[in-house]
Design an enzyme around this catalytic site. Structure first.
Site, PDB file in Angstrom:
ATOM      1  N   SER A 141       0.851  -1.189   0.000  1.00  0.00           N
ATOM      2  CA  SER A 141       0.000   0.000   0.000  1.00  0.00           C
ATOM      3  C   SER A 141       0.884   1.235   0.000  1.00  0.00           C
ATOM      4  CB  SER A 141      -0.906   0.009   1.239  1.00  0.00           C
ATOM      5  OG  SER A 141      -1.489   1.278   1.442  1.00  0.00           O
TER       6      SER A 141
ATOM      7  N   TYR B 218      -2.101  -0.362  10.745  1.00  0.00           N
ATOM      8  CA  TYR B 218      -2.065  -0.714   9.325  1.00  0.00           C
ATOM      9  C   TYR B 218      -0.839  -0.099   8.648  1.00  0.00           C
ATOM     10  CZ  TYR B 218      -3.462  -0.949   4.406  1.00  0.00           C
ATOM     11  OH  TYR B 218      -3.494  -1.168   3.060  1.00  0.00           O
TER      12      TYR B 218
END
Length: 312
Positions: free
Chosen positions: A178, A191
């Site tokens: 990501s 995250y």
């Protein structure tokens, strides 16, 4: 003479566009041919991105090993792939149950994967666990679960197949990561931390295994969009700078586009790919060159959220 000059520019644009289209089609065809007969492992194959990857690699003649947490969904995906392809030029996918949150099962899973064909040519680590919440509301157990899924799981699997690749002096490890492995935003502490960690691991690994002919790739993308390409979410207008940045930071990529990029990355053995729109790209540069400005904008965004929440 004047009429010809007027037509010259449009004709040039058409010719260039045609050449660009043909170039991409040729590359797409070559990318598929490159994966023919290759043993390709896809984690979280039943997700949107995993599903699209499975379709592309299956059509390309790859020997797929599809991994996921649900056996029923894996079987359904396998049936769909087999029914939509020519069995004379494709392989029936092999299925392996894999849950990165269950780290105790990883040794058996790795053994099962290697026993499918005796080797792995391409490992696509696609799994990810996302959560958005203020840091004080998240338990340490949840932090650990996110780290298992996003960091310890992928690196354990990569280590598990690495020795086989080293002995054969060939292989490709690809991490679907990501942009938050490079750029952290509020309310995604665990995250973002897990994505930073796994990005660093694969960056280090790339240099260590290059001498063995093994490629390591990372694809950093913005959020996966669950909306159809023609659809966009409607929202109330907000003129703050953070709202503008947030809308573009959260403007995700489509699974089919990400799958295409994964296939191209495997074919061309790219080391690093950033799949993002201009605003997230600019934010990365601002974070590096003008960190104080970036932190100020992000902090203002947190204040805007705190003010807006009581009003909702």
């Amino acid at each position: 003479m004047g009429f010809t000059s007027v037509l010259a520019l449009p004709m040039l644009v058409v010719v260039v566009a045609g050449i660009y289209y043909l170039y991409n089609e040729v590359l797409r065809f070559m990318s598929k041919s490159v994966v023919r007969n290759k043993v390709v492992v896809i984690t979280d194959a039943v997700s949107g991105v995993g599903n699209e990857c499975a379709k592309l690699f299956h059509k390309g003649g790859a020997r797929l090993i599809l991994c996921g947490k649900s056996w029923d969904k894996l079987e359904s995906l396998s049936d769909d792939l087999s029914s939509a392809s020519d069995p004379s030029v494709t392989f029936t996918p092999k299925l392996v149950l894999l849950d990165f949150s269950d780290m105790d099962s990883m040794p058996d899973v790795i053994t099962e994967i290697l026993e499918c064909y005796g080797c792995v040519d391409v490992l696509i680590c696609n799994s990810s666990l996302k959560i958005k919440a203020p840091v004080q509301t998240m338990s340490l157990e949840l932090d650990k679960t996110i780290m298992d899924t996003n960091y310890f799981g992928p690196i354990t699997l990569a280590k598990g197949v690495l020795q086989s690749m080293i002995s054969r002096r060939t292989g490709h490890l690809l991490l679907v990561n990501s942009i938050q492995g490079k750029l952290a935003v509020p309310f995604r502490t665990a995250y973002a931390a897990s994505k930073h960690a796994v990005q660093a691991f694969f960056d280090c690994l790339r240099a260590e295994v290059e001498e063995y002919g093994i490629s390591v790739s990372t694809i950093s993308h913005t959020f996966i969009s669950a909306l159809p390409k023609e659809g966009t979410p409607s929202s109330k207008p907000n003129n703050s700078l953070w709202s503008f940045l947030s809308r573009h930071l959260s403007h995700g990529v489509y699974p089919v586009d990400l799958a295409d990029e994964i296939l191209r990355t495997v074919s061309r053995r790219k080391k690093e790919v950033l799949l993002a729109h201009p605003i997230p790209r600019a934010a990365l540069y601002i974070r590096s060159l003008f960190p104080s400005l970036f932190f100020a904008v992000v902090a203002a965004g947190v204040k805007d959220v705190a003010i807006a929440e009581p009003l909702q």
